[in-house]
Motif scaffolding. Structure first.
Motif, short mmCIF file in Angstrom:
data_model
loop_
_atom_site.label_atom_id
_atom_site.label_comp_id
_atom_site.label_asym_id
_atom_site.label_seq_id
_atom_site.Cartn_x
_atom_site.Cartn_y
_atom_site.Cartn_z
N ILE A 160 0.85 -1.18 0.00
CA ILE A 160 0.00 0.00 0.00
C ILE A 160 0.90 1.24 0.00
O ILE A 160 2.04 1.20 0.44
CB ILE A 160 -0.98 0.03 1.21
N ARG A 161 0.36 2.34 -0.52
CA ARG A 161 1.08 3.62 -0.53
C ARG A 161 0.35 4.57 0.41
O ARG A 161 -0.87 4.68 0.33
CB ARG A 161 1.09 4.22 -1.94
N MET A 162 1.11 5.19 1.29
CA MET A 162 0.52 6.17 2.21
C MET A 162 1.47 7.36 2.35
O MET A 162 2.69 7.16 2.44
CB MET A 162 0.28 5.55 3.60
N GLN A 163 0.91 8.56 2.39
CA GLN A 163 1.77 9.73 2.55
C GLN A 163 1.72 10.24 3.99
O GLN A 163 0.63 10.44 4.55
CB GLN A 163 1.33 10.85 1.60
N GLY A 222 9.76 2.76 17.01
CA GLY A 222 8.78 2.90 15.94
C GLY A 222 9.45 2.97 14.58
O GLY A 222 10.63 3.31 14.48
N MET A 223 8.72 2.62 13.56
CA MET A 223 9.21 2.67 12.17
C MET A 223 8.18 3.35 11.28
O MET A 223 7.95 2.90 10.16
CB MET A 223 9.52 1.25 11.68
N LEU A 224 7.56 4.42 11.78
CA LEU A 224 6.56 5.16 11.01
C LEU A 224 5.47 4.21 10.52
O LEU A 224 5.07 4.23 9.35
CB LEU A 224 7.22 5.89 9.82
N GLU A 225 4.99 3.36 11.43
CA GLU A 225 4.04 2.32 11.06
C GLU A 225 2.66 2.86 10.72
O GLU A 225 2.20 3.85 11.30
CB GLU A 225 3.87 1.32 12.23
N ALA A 226 1.98 2.12 9.84
CA ALA A 226 0.53 2.28 9.68
C ALA A 226 -0.13 1.50 10.82
O ALA A 226 0.56 0.88 11.65
CB ALA A 226 0.10 1.76 8.32
N ALA A 254 0.22 8.61 18.56
CA ALA A 254 -1.12 8.59 17.97
C ALA A 254 -1.07 8.50 16.44
O ALA A 254 -0.22 9.12 15.79
CB ALA A 254 -1.87 9.85 18.38
N SER A 255 -2.04 7.80 15.86
CA SER A 255 -2.17 7.69 14.40
C SER A 255 -2.15 9.07 13.74
O SER A 255 -1.56 9.26 12.68
CB SER A 255 -3.49 7.02 14.03
N TRP A 258 -0.79 10.14 9.98
CA TRP A 258 -1.69 9.90 8.85
C TRP A 258 -2.96 10.73 8.94
O TRP A 258 -3.51 10.92 10.02
CB TRP A 258 -2.11 8.41 8.82
N THR A 259 -3.45 11.17 7.79
CA THR A 259 -4.76 11.83 7.72
C THR A 259 -5.83 10.79 8.05
O THR A 259 -6.77 11.08 8.79
CB THR A 259 -4.99 12.40 6.30
N GLU A 260 -5.70 9.59 7.50
CA GLU A 260 -6.62 8.51 7.84
C GLU A 260 -5.82 7.22 8.00
O GLU A 260 -5.12 6.79 7.08
CB GLU A 260 -7.68 8.33 6.75
N ASP A 261 -5.89 6.60 9.18
CA ASP A 261 -5.16 5.35 9.41
C ASP A 261 -5.97 4.17 8.87
O ASP A 261 -7.17 4.29 8.61
CB ASP A 261 -4.84 5.17 10.91
N ILE A 262 -5.31 3.01 8.74
CA ILE A 262 -5.97 1.83 8.16
C ILE A 262 -6.67 0.96 9.20
O ILE A 262 -7.13 -0.13 8.87
CB ILE A 262 -4.94 0.98 7.36
N ILE A 263 -6.70 1.42 10.45
CA ILE A 263 -7.44 0.69 11.48
C ILE A 263 -8.46 1.62 12.12
O ILE A 263 -8.34 2.84 12.04
CB ILE A 263 -6.51 0.15 12.59
#
Ligand code: OSB
Ligand code: MG
Length: 374
Positions: free
Chosen positions: A11-14, A290-294, A318-319, A323-328
């Motif tokens: 997946i690609r996330m900015q 941490g590793m800049l996780e999603a 915190a997410s 991220w603007t929107e996290d995947i969980i």
């Protein structure tokens, strides 16, 4: 647990803003997510490798290769009694800890759901409120860093870690320490210095840092023992530690007084649990890196952070910082006192947003036991 199917996707996330370390700047993340179905139960794991081999030797693409060509084919159709059987099964593959970790952790998620337990309970965790710190990237000048620190402290974070590199170190640390004389403050150099810099690094002793993370070569435990002998500030190893054996070597050589455990870097929950226990027995505090996780990687980090050796605030934040929107869902939230409340539902404890992941997916690979049998 019979491994019925494995799905690997990129997946690609900015990130909300670029993150600069001594080894480079990250904005656009390419993250691998793994979904396994075993006995009809779905579990998720995340590969925490970076896009380039600058932090360690793994990358998004090396993990894609090793999972696709070696790990997934060797596991599909296998029946295990528990997730902790995985390390022995993947041990013929040297290194590639982050690739291995994603699959092992997905099976931990599955085992926890099968047993009706939150993952952290299955791991043996006891801490119910995780203490959170933040890791701040290198900035254009000390004044802007001080402003950022103020913002994070206002959000409640309990420990501030500053990324440093040669030329962007003492002035930055001095500015933050001057403004905040009493906060828990540490620095992370990501291997940017050598032993020749010892005199320079010793100046950091003036700032009463909680620790200095991985100042020297990514693979050199011995050099860190030489530096630790000359410094008051506790050295914390990150890049150098891939397993419990290496941690014991570092402790014996007095190369560090603290260890950062990253779930991916140590190949998954089984090794992470053993490593934190070994450190606890020797009074070496550990914390979750941490590793800049999603969200999936973040949720696994939260579960790991409940183990009793995790006595220092981690880089689990915190997410919304990333991220603007996290995947969980819910997104990971941090309280005003800088803590994360651990989830109480079985497995990871966060729902995976499949539709969003689907939209972010740029490539996928799938293995199923039926196909493997043909
Ligand atoms: O060394 O801890 C590190 C990010 C990428 C690679 C290495 C590191 C980091 C961080 C960020 O410090 C921690 C986070 O907020 O996820
Ligand atoms: Mg680090």
């Amino acid at each position: 647990m019979k491994i019925e199917s494995i799905e690997l996707r990129e997946i690609r996330m900015q990130l909300k803003s670029p993150f600069e370390t001594s080894f480079g700047t990250t904005l656009n993340r390419r993250i691998l997510e793994v979904e396994i179905i075993a006995d009809g139960v779905r579990g998720w794991g995340e590969v925490t490798a970076g896009e380039t081999p600058a932090y360690n030797s793994e990358t998004t693409d090396t993990a894609w290769h090793v999972i696709s060509d070696f790990i997934a084919p060797s596991l599909i159709g296998k029946t295990l009694s528990k997730a902790s059987d995985i390390p022995a099964l993947v041990s013929p593959i040297r290194g590639h800890e982050m690739a291995k970790s994603a699959l092992e952790n997905a099976l931990w998620d599955i085992e926890a759901q099968m047993k009706g337990l939150p993952l952290w309970k299955l791991l043996g965790g006891s801490i119910q409120e995780i203490a959170c710190g933040v890791s701040l990237g290198i900035r254009e000048n000390p004044a802007s860093l001080v402003k950022k620190v103020e913002e994070e402290l206002r959000s409640g974070y309990q420990r501030i870690k500053l990324k440093i590199k040669p030329g962007k170190d003492l002035d930055y640390v001095a500015a933050v320490r001057k403004e905040y004389p009493n906060i828990l403050l540490s620095v992370d150099a990501n291997s940017a210095y050598t032993l020749d810099d010892a005199t320079h690094l010793k100046k950091l002793d003036d700032f009463k840092l909680l620790m200095m993370e991985q100042p020297l070569n990514w693979d050199d435990i011995y050099a860190h023992s030489k530096l630790q002998a000359q410094m008051q500030t506790a050295i914390c190893l990150d890049e150098c530690i891939h397993n419990t054996r290496q941690a014991l070597t570092a402790i014996e050589l007095k190369a560090c007084r603290i260890i950062n455990i990253k779930l991916g870097r140590v190949s998954g929950h089984t090794e992470a649990r053993e490593l934190q226990d070994a450190c606890r027995q020797r009074n070496i505090p550990v914390w979750c890196g941490g590793m800049l996780e999603a969200g999936i990687g973040r949720a696994h980090n939260i579960a790991m952070s409940t183990l009793p050796g995790f006595t220092l605030p981690g880089d689990v934040s915190a997410s919304r910082r990333y991220w603007t929107e996290d995947i969980i869902e819910p997104a990971v939230e941090v309280s005003a006192k800088g803590t994360i409340q651990v989830p109480q539902t079985p497995g990871l404890g966060y729902a995976v947003k499949r539709d969003l992941i689907e939209k972010l997916t740029v490539r996928r690979n799938r293995w199923s036991a039926q196909q493997a049998a043909h």
